[in-house]
Motif scaffolding. Sequence first.
Motif, PDB file in Angstrom:
ATOM      1  N   ALA A 194       0.836  -1.209   0.000  1.00  0.00           N
ATOM      2  CA  ALA A 194       0.000   0.000   0.000  1.00  0.00           C
ATOM      3  C   ALA A 194       0.873   1.262   0.000  1.00  0.00           C
ATOM      4  O   ALA A 194       0.595   2.212  -0.743  1.00  0.00           O
ATOM      5  CB  ALA A 194      -0.926   0.000   1.212  1.00  0.00           C
ATOM      6  N   HIS A 195       1.922   1.260   0.821  1.00  0.00           N
ATOM      7  CA  HIS A 195       2.827   2.414   0.845  1.00  0.00           C
ATOM      8  C   HIS A 195       3.545   2.561  -0.496  1.00  0.00           C
ATOM      9  O   HIS A 195       3.708   3.659  -1.019  1.00  0.00           O
ATOM     10  CB  HIS A 195       3.861   2.267   1.964  1.00  0.00           C
ATOM     11  N   ARG A 196       3.965   1.441  -1.040  1.00  0.00           N
ATOM     12  CA  ARG A 196       4.673   1.456  -2.317  1.00  0.00           C
ATOM     13  C   ARG A 196       3.774   2.034  -3.416  1.00  0.00           C
ATOM     14  O   ARG A 196       4.200   2.875  -4.199  1.00  0.00           O
ATOM     15  CB  ARG A 196       5.105   0.033  -2.663  1.00  0.00           C
ATOM     16  N   GLN A 197       2.513   1.612  -3.438  1.00  0.00           N
ATOM     17  CA  GLN A 197       1.575   2.115  -4.443  1.00  0.00           C
ATOM     18  C   GLN A 197       1.317   3.607  -4.256  1.00  0.00           C
ATOM     19  O   GLN A 197       1.242   4.365  -5.229  1.00  0.00           O
ATOM     20  CB  GLN A 197       0.267   1.337  -4.372  1.00  0.00           C
ATOM     21  N   ASP A 198       1.180   4.034  -3.000  1.00  0.00           N
ATOM     22  CA  ASP A 198       0.952   5.452  -2.725  1.00  0.00           C
ATOM     23  C   ASP A 198       2.148   6.290  -3.172  1.00  0.00           C
ATOM     24  O   ASP A 198       1.985   7.340  -3.795  1.00  0.00           O
ATOM     25  CB  ASP A 198       0.677   5.669  -1.232  1.00  0.00           C
ATOM     26  N   LEU A 199       3.347   5.824  -2.882  1.00  0.00           N
ATOM     27  CA  LEU A 199       4.544   6.554  -3.301  1.00  0.00           C
ATOM     28  C   LEU A 199       4.662   6.593  -4.819  1.00  0.00           C
ATOM     29  O   LEU A 199       5.015   7.629  -5.399  1.00  0.00           O
ATOM     30  CB  LEU A 199       5.790   5.930  -2.677  1.00  0.00           C
ATOM     31  N   ARG A 200       4.336   5.482  -5.480  1.00  0.00           N
ATOM     32  CA  ARG A 200       4.368   5.470  -6.948  1.00  0.00           C
ATOM     33  C   ARG A 200       3.367   6.468  -7.514  1.00  0.00           C
ATOM     34  O   ARG A 200       3.671   7.190  -8.466  1.00  0.00           O
ATOM     35  CB  ARG A 200       4.031   4.070  -7.465  1.00  0.00           C
ATOM     36  N   ARG A 201       2.158   6.465  -6.936  1.00  0.00           N
ATOM     37  CA  ARG A 201       1.121   7.385  -7.406  1.00  0.00           C
ATOM     38  C   ARG A 201       1.567   8.836  -7.253  1.00  0.00           C
ATOM     39  O   ARG A 201       1.433   9.647  -8.166  1.00  0.00           O
ATOM     40  CB  ARG A 201      -0.174   7.149  -6.618  1.00  0.00           C
ATOM     41  N   ARG A 202       2.141   9.159  -6.083  1.00  0.00           N
ATOM     42  CA  ARG A 202       2.581  10.529  -5.837  1.00  0.00           C
ATOM     43  C   ARG A 202       3.739  10.927  -6.752  1.00  0.00           C
ATOM     44  O   ARG A 202       3.792  12.032  -7.266  1.00  0.00           O
ATOM     45  CB  ARG A 202       2.988  10.699  -4.380  1.00  0.00           C
ATOM     46  N   LEU A 203       4.667  10.007  -6.951  1.00  0.00           N
ATOM     47  CA  LEU A 203       5.805  10.284  -7.821  1.00  0.00           C
ATOM     48  C   LEU A 203       5.335  10.484  -9.262  1.00  0.00           C
ATOM     49  O   LEU A 203       5.787  11.401  -9.952  1.00  0.00           O
ATOM     50  CB  LEU A 203       6.818   9.140  -7.727  1.00  0.00           C
ATOM     51  N   GLU A 204       4.406   9.655  -9.702  1.00  0.00           N
ATOM     52  CA  GLU A 204       3.862   9.790 -11.058  1.00  0.00           C
ATOM     53  C   GLU A 204       3.126  11.119 -11.212  1.00  0.00           C
ATOM     54  O   GLU A 204       3.282  11.808 -12.223  1.00  0.00           O
ATOM     55  CB  GLU A 204       2.920   8.623 -11.350  1.00  0.00           C
ATOM     56  N   ALA A 205       2.355  11.498 -10.204  1.00  0.00           N
ATOM     57  CA  ALA A 205       1.646  12.777 -10.262  1.00  0.00           C
ATOM     58  C   ALA A 205       2.632  13.944 -10.345  1.00  0.00           C
ATOM     59  O   ALA A 205       2.425  14.893 -11.106  1.00  0.00           O
ATOM     60  CB  ALA A 205       0.744  12.936  -9.032  1.00  0.00           C
ATOM     61  N   ARG A 214      13.152  -1.528  12.638  1.00  0.00           N
ATOM     62  CA  ARG A 214      11.811  -1.388  12.077  1.00  0.00           C
ATOM     63  C   ARG A 214      11.704  -0.257  11.062  1.00  0.00           C
ATOM     64  O   ARG A 214      10.606   0.165  10.726  1.00  0.00           O
ATOM     65  CB  ARG A 214      10.809  -1.154  13.214  1.00  0.00           C
ATOM     66  N   VAL A 215      12.838   0.236  10.579  1.00  0.00           N
ATOM     67  CA  VAL A 215      12.810   1.308   9.586  1.00  0.00           C
ATOM     68  C   VAL A 215      13.597   0.886   8.363  1.00  0.00           C
ATOM     69  O   VAL A 215      14.408  -0.028   8.413  1.00  0.00           O
ATOM     70  CB  VAL A 215      13.395   2.628  10.145  1.00  0.00           C
ATOM     71  N   ARG A 216      13.356   1.568   7.294  1.00  0.00           N
ATOM     72  CA  ARG A 216      14.042   1.254   6.048  1.00  0.00           C
ATOM     73  C   ARG A 216      14.356   2.542   5.333  1.00  0.00           C
ATOM     74  O   ARG A 216      13.524   3.437   5.246  1.00  0.00           O
ATOM     75  CB  ARG A 216      13.148   0.401   5.173  1.00  0.00           C
ATOM     76  N   LYS A 217      15.560   2.636   4.805  1.00  0.00           N
ATOM     77  CA  LYS A 217      15.936   3.784   4.003  1.00  0.00           C
ATOM     78  C   LYS A 217      15.135   3.738   2.720  1.00  0.00           C
ATOM     79  O   LYS A 217      15.064   2.710   2.050  1.00  0.00           O
ATOM     80  CB  LYS A 217      17.434   3.729   3.702  1.00  0.00           C
ATOM     81  N   LEU A 218      14.503   4.837   2.386  1.00  0.00           N
ATOM     82  CA  LEU A 218      13.643   4.888   1.205  1.00  0.00           C
ATOM     83  C   LEU A 218      14.451   5.287  -0.014  1.00  0.00           C
ATOM     84  O   LEU A 218      15.181   6.277   0.007  1.00  0.00           O
ATOM     85  CB  LEU A 218      12.505   5.894   1.407  1.00  0.00           C
ATOM     86  N   ASP A 219      14.357   4.504  -1.040  1.00  0.00           N
ATOM     87  CA  ASP A 219      14.994   4.807  -2.321  1.00  0.00           C
ATOM     88  C   ASP A 219      13.902   4.786  -3.376  1.00  0.00           C
ATOM     89  O   ASP A 219      13.296   3.740  -3.631  1.00  0.00           O
ATOM     90  CB  ASP A 219      16.072   3.754  -2.617  1.00  0.00           C
ATOM     91  N   LEU A 220      13.639   5.951  -3.959  1.00  0.00           N
ATOM     92  CA  LEU A 220      12.569   6.035  -4.933  1.00  0.00           C
ATOM     93  C   LEU A 220      12.803   5.123  -6.137  1.00  0.00           C
ATOM     94  O   LEU A 220      11.862   4.717  -6.813  1.00  0.00           O
ATOM     95  CB  LEU A 220      12.394   7.488  -5.416  1.00  0.00           C
ATOM     96  N   ASN A 221      14.033   4.760  -6.392  1.00  0.00           N
ATOM     97  CA  ASN A 221      14.318   3.863  -7.506  1.00  0.00           C
ATOM     98  C   ASN A 221      13.841   2.443  -7.236  1.00  0.00           C
ATOM     99  O   ASN A 221      13.723   1.646  -8.141  1.00  0.00           O
ATOM    100  CB  ASN A 221      15.824   3.857  -7.810  1.00  0.00           C
ATOM    101  N   ASP A 222      13.594   2.133  -5.956  1.00  0.00           N
ATOM    102  CA  ASP A 222      13.130   0.789  -5.605  1.00  0.00           C
ATOM    103  C   ASP A 222      11.610   0.658  -5.674  1.00  0.00           C
ATOM    104  O   ASP A 222      11.080  -0.411  -5.439  1.00  0.00           O
ATOM    105  CB  ASP A 222      13.582   0.412  -4.187  1.00  0.00           C
ATOM    106  N   LEU A 223      10.917   1.751  -5.958  1.00  0.00           N
ATOM    107  CA  LEU A 223       9.454   1.675  -6.013  1.00  0.00           C
ATOM    108  C   LEU A 223       9.074   0.942  -7.232  1.00  0.00           C
ATOM    109  O   LEU A 223       8.477   0.611  -7.880  1.00  0.00           O
ATOM    110  CB  LEU A 223       8.850   3.079  -5.972  1.00  0.00           C
TER     111      LEU A 223
END
Length: 111
Positions: free
Chosen positions: A43-54, A102-111
């Motif tokens: 769900a988070h991955r999809q939300d981030l993809r949607r926001r990045l695409e927008a 319980r955390v992960r470094k976010l890399d937009l290339n991994d979406l």
Amino acid sequence: MSSLIEDAIAKVRELSTEHQDAIATMILEAIESEQFLDPLTEAHRQDLRRRLEAYRDDPKAGAPWEEVKARLGWDERFARVESADIQSRLADEALEDMRAGRVRKLDLNDL
């Protein structure tokens, strides 16, 4: 070992033992926090993809940070005394989550 880390270690050696330990602790915590990363939920991955695409579709559609900050009263809210307590608690929680893996470094290339 890279020359950058060698330079850093040489500079750390010039510090007091107390400062060396503090820096070593920060480095080890950073390394540990990256070794046990939880993956993003779908769900988070999809939300981030949607926001990045927008954003990519229309980078000017969003509002500048200064405008959003003013609309939210950001500076005023964080200037309050009780805000410092809340920020401190949130920072403590974030550090605990990091230490517990319980955390992960976010890399937009991994979406």
